[in-house]
Design a protein around this motif. Structure first.
Motif, PDB file in Angstrom:
ATOM      1  N   ARG A  88      31.947  41.477  50.242  1.00 34.93           N
ATOM      2  CA  ARG A  88      30.920  40.662  50.902  1.00 34.93           C
ATOM      3  C   ARG A  88      31.668  40.238  51.951  1.00 34.93           C
ATOM      4  N   ALA A  89      32.954  39.963  52.304  1.00 36.54           N
ATOM      5  CA  ALA A  89      33.747  39.667  53.463  1.00 36.54           C
ATOM      6  C   ALA A  89      33.772  40.529  54.518  1.00 36.54           C
ATOM      7  N   ALA A  90      33.905  41.804  54.009  1.00 37.12           N
ATOM      8  CA  ALA A  90      33.697  42.729  55.185  1.00 37.12           C
ATOM      9  C   ALA A  90      32.343  43.094  55.745  1.00 37.12           C
ATOM     10  N   MET A  91      31.474  42.794  54.723  1.00 35.34           N
ATOM     11  CA  MET A  91      29.907  42.671  55.430  1.00 35.34           C
ATOM     12  C   MET A  91      29.901  41.753  56.491  1.00 35.34           C
ATOM     13  N   LEU A  92      30.531  40.788  56.347  1.00 35.21           N
ATOM     14  CA  LEU A  92      30.166  39.578  56.990  1.00 35.21           C
ATOM     15  C   LEU A  92      31.225  38.865  58.074  1.00 35.21           C
ATOM     16  N   HIS A  93      32.343  39.754  58.166  1.00 30.77           N
ATOM     17  CA  HIS A  93      33.681  39.351  58.871  1.00 30.77           C
ATOM     18  C   HIS A  93      33.399  39.048  60.455  1.00 30.77           C
ATOM     19  N   ASP A  94      32.197  39.637  60.934  1.00 33.21           N
ATOM     20  CA  ASP A  94      32.313  39.469  62.587  1.00 33.21           C
ATOM     21  C   ASP A  94      30.862  38.829  62.809  1.00 33.21           C
ATOM     22  N   ILE A  95      30.347  38.218  61.722  1.00 36.91           N
ATOM     23  CA  ILE A  95      29.143  37.425  62.066  1.00 36.91           C
ATOM     24  C   ILE A  95      29.400  36.401  63.091  1.00 36.91           C
ATOM     25  N   GLY A  96      30.489  35.976  63.437  1.00 35.14           N
ATOM     26  CA  GLY A  96      30.922  35.032  64.176  1.00 35.14           C
ATOM     27  C   GLY A  96      30.630  35.362  65.772  1.00 35.14           C
ATOM     28  N   LYS A  97      30.532  36.805  65.914  1.00 34.71           N
ATOM     29  CA  LYS A  97      30.257  37.364  67.211  1.00 34.71           C
ATOM     30  C   LYS A  97      28.919  37.232  67.605  1.00 34.71           C
ATOM     31  N   LEU A  98      28.020  36.668  66.856  1.00 32.72           N
ATOM     32  CA  LEU A  98      26.643  36.718  67.365  1.00 32.72           C
ATOM     33  C   LEU A  98      26.418  35.659  68.242  1.00 32.72           C
ATOM     34  N   GLY A  99      27.081  34.700  68.588  1.00 30.06           N
ATOM     35  CA  GLY A  99      26.809  33.609  69.603  1.00 30.06           C
ATOM     36  C   GLY A  99      27.735  34.212  70.856  1.00 30.06           C
ATOM     37  N   ILE A 100      28.420  35.276  70.831  1.00 32.53           N
ATOM     38  CA  ILE A 100      29.173  35.677  71.855  1.00 32.53           C
ATOM     39  C   ILE A 100      28.085  36.435  72.911  1.00 32.53           C
ATOM     40  N   GLN A 101      28.477  36.528  74.086  1.00 37.72           N
ATOM     41  CA  GLN A 101      27.342  37.122  75.243  1.00 37.72           C
ATOM     42  C   GLN A 101      27.805  38.739  74.904  1.00 37.72           C
ATOM     43  N   ASP A 102      26.656  39.380  75.285  1.00 37.11           N
ATOM     44  CA  ASP A 102      26.842  41.041  75.220  1.00 37.11           C
ATOM     45  C   ASP A 102      27.634  41.441  76.342  1.00 37.11           C
ATOM     46  N   ALA A 103      27.687  40.514  77.474  1.00 36.76           N
ATOM     47  CA  ALA A 103      28.489  40.740  78.605  1.00 36.76           C
ATOM     48  C   ALA A 103      29.963  40.768  78.398  1.00 36.76           C
ATOM     49  N   ILE A 104      30.196  39.961  77.359  1.00 34.26           N
ATOM     50  CA  ILE A 104      31.592  40.079  77.007  1.00 34.26           C
ATOM     51  C   ILE A 104      32.152  40.993  76.106  1.00 34.26           C
ATOM     52  N   LEU A 105      31.235  41.261  74.942  1.00 37.49           N
ATOM     53  CA  LEU A 105      31.299  42.237  73.642  1.00 37.49           C
ATOM     54  C   LEU A 105      31.093  43.533  74.245  1.00 37.49           C
ATOM     55  N   HIS A 106      30.501  43.873  75.223  1.00 43.42           N
ATOM     56  CA  HIS A 106      30.310  45.366  75.696  1.00 43.42           C
ATOM     57  C   HIS A 106      31.211  45.613  77.056  1.00 43.42           C
ATOM     58  N   LYS A 107      31.908  44.770  77.380  1.00 43.90           N
ATOM     59  CA  LYS A 107      32.525  44.908  78.925  1.00 43.90           C
ATOM     60  C   LYS A 107      33.543  46.069  78.559  1.00 43.90           C
ATOM     61  N   LYS A 108      33.482  47.017  79.593  1.00 47.58           N
ATOM     62  CA  LYS A 108      34.039  48.112  79.815  1.00 47.58           C
ATOM     63  C   LYS A 108      35.430  47.878  80.413  1.00 47.58           C
ATOM     64  N   ASP A 114      33.314  30.622  49.670  1.00 41.42           N
ATOM     65  CA  ASP A 114      34.402  30.059  50.337  1.00 41.42           C
ATOM     66  C   ASP A 114      35.708  31.116  50.342  1.00 41.42           C
ATOM     67  N   ARG A 115      35.711  31.987  49.492  1.00 42.01           N
ATOM     68  CA  ARG A 115      36.878  32.953  49.586  1.00 42.01           C
ATOM     69  C   ARG A 115      36.442  33.985  50.609  1.00 42.01           C
ATOM     70  N   GLU A 116      35.376  34.466  50.676  1.00 42.14           N
ATOM     71  CA  GLU A 116      34.713  35.423  51.600  1.00 42.14           C
ATOM     72  C   GLU A 116      35.179  34.821  52.982  1.00 42.14           C
ATOM     73  N   SER A 117      34.799  33.247  53.103  1.00 41.32           N
ATOM     74  CA  SER A 117      34.828  32.914  54.385  1.00 41.32           C
ATOM     75  C   SER A 117      36.508  32.914  54.950  1.00 41.32           C
ATOM     76  N   ARG A 118      37.378  32.333  53.789  1.00 36.36           N
ATOM     77  CA  ARG A 118      38.762  32.274  54.269  1.00 36.36           C
ATOM     78  C   ARG A 118      39.367  33.615  54.586  1.00 36.36           C
ATOM     79  N   ILE A 119      39.011  34.809  53.808  1.00 35.33           N
ATOM     80  CA  ILE A 119      39.307  36.215  54.250  1.00 35.33           C
ATOM     81  C   ILE A 119      38.795  36.661  55.301  1.00 35.33           C
ATOM     82  N   ALA A 120      37.495  36.275  55.822  1.00 39.10           N
ATOM     83  CA  ALA A 120      37.111  36.560  57.237  1.00 39.10           C
ATOM     84  C   ALA A 120      37.981  35.836  58.446  1.00 39.10           C
ATOM     85  N   LEU A 121      38.061  34.635  58.052  1.00 39.11           N
ATOM     86  CA  LEU A 121      38.844  33.829  59.144  1.00 39.11           C
ATOM     87  C   LEU A 121      40.334  34.456  59.493  1.00 39.11           C
TER      88      LEU A 121
END
Ligand SMILES: [Fe+2]
Length: 260
Positions: A106-126, A155-162
Motif C-alpha cells: 500500500r505504501a508503494a502504491m501511494l508513496h508519491d501522492i504528495g506530488k499531486l499538488g506540484i506543478q507539472d512545469a516542475i515535475l516534467h522540467k528537462k 499510519d504505518r504506510e504514511s510513515r513509510i512513505a514519509l
C-alpha cells in the motif's frame, strides 16, 4: 438463565415440576452462553470485515487517483504499480511477514501522492531545477504523509512513505534519519523506487542500460541504500529477470503503454 427461569416459575406459580438434574441445567446454561458468545463473535467478525472492506476501497480509490495522474504523464505511467511489485518481491526475499508485505504494497502504491499538488512545469522540467523548485519537490514526502494521515487507518504506510527518500548515510530528505533509524520498509521502497526510475526513461534521458542500473545500485550500497536491501533486489533480479522488462523505454512513448 434457564436455571433462573425455572426458579422464578416455581416461586411465582408454585408449579411443581419434576426436579431437573443440576447437570442438565448446567449443560443448558453453558450451551446458551456458548451460543450467545459465538453469535457475538460473528457480529464482531462481520463488523471487522466491513471495516476492512471499507478501508480497502478507500485505498483503491486513492490508488486510482494516483494512476490517473500518472497516466497523464508519459514518463511515470505505471510507476507506482511497478514500484509496488518490486518492493513486495524484495520484502519477501527479506522475510517480511504477510502483514508487513501488505503495508509495503500500500505504501508503494501511494508513496508519491504528495506530488499531486506540484506543478507539472516542475515535475516534467528537462532543465536543472532551481533551488526553490528543488525545495518544492523535496517536500512531496511530507505532503504524502499529510494526505495519508488524514485517513486515520494508514499510519504505518504514511510513515513509510514519509521516509522513502531518506538515505542510509543520513543525507536524504524529508526528515534526515540514518541507518537503522529508517524503517526497513522505507529502505525497501527507496531501492524499488530508484530501480524503477533508472530502469525507465525520463524527460531528460533514455532508460539506463542494465549494467549501469546494477552499478549505480551497487555504488549506493551503504551510502544511499541499506546494503541488505540492495542484495535482496539483486537476488530478485537474478531469479526473476522479467522484472527488467517492465520498465518504460522510448518505444513505449509512441505506443502509449496502458497503465498496468
Ligand atoms: Fe518520491
Amino acid at each position: 438463565v434457564a436455571f433462573a427461569v425455572f426458579r422464578l416459575g416455581y416461586a411465582l406459580f408454585g408449579i411443581e415440576l419434576q426436579p431437573v438434574p443440576d447437570e442438565l441445567l448446567l449443560s443448558i446454561t453453558l450451551g446458551l452462553v456458548a451460543y450467545l458468545w459465538v453469535r457475538q463473535m460473528k457480529m464482531f467478525q462481520d463488523l471487522d470485515r466491513s471495516a476492512t472492506a471499507l478501508q480497502d476501497s478507500h485505498v483503491k480509490t486513492i490508488s486510482a487517483l494516483v494512476k490517473t495522474v500518472e497516466a497523464k504523464d508519459a514518463y511515470t505511467q505505471g510507476h507506482s504499480d511497478r514500484v509496488r511489485d518490486v518492493a513486495v518481491e524484495i520484502g519477501k526475499k527479506m522475510g517480511l511477514d504477510v502483514q508487513s508485505l501488505a503495508v509495503v504494497s500500500r505504501a508503494a502504491m501511494l508513496h508519491d501522492i504528495g506530488k499531486l499538488g506540484i506543478q507539472d512545469a516542475i515535475l516534467h522540467k528537462k532543465e536543472p531545477l532551481t533551488d526553490t523548485e528543488w525545495q518544492i519537490l523535496r517536500d512531496h514526502p511530507r505532503r504524502t504523509d499529510e494526505i495519508l494521515s488524514t485517513l486515520g487507518f494508514l499510519d504505518r504506510e504514511s510513515r513509510i512513505a514519509l521516509l522513502h527518500h531518506e538515505r542510509w548515510d543520513g543525507k536524504g530528505y524529508a526528515v534526515g534519519l540514518k541507518n537503522h533509524e529508517i524503517p526497513v520498509e522505507s529502505c525497501i521502497l527507496a531501492v524499488a523506487d530508484c530501480f524503477d526510475a533508472m530502469n525507465s526513461r525520463r524527460p531528460y534521458r533514455e532508460r539506463l542500460p542494465r549494467e549501469t542500473v546494477m552499478a549505480e545500485l551497487d555504488k549506493g550500497r551503504g551510502s544511499q541504500h541499506r546494503p541488505a536491501v540492495v542484495d535482496a533486489l539483486f537476488d530478485v533480479l537474478r531469479e526473476q529477470p522479467e522484472m527488467w522488462a517492465r520498465g518504460l523505454s522510448s518505444s513505449d512513448q509512441q505506443t502509449s503503454r496502458p497503465v498496468a
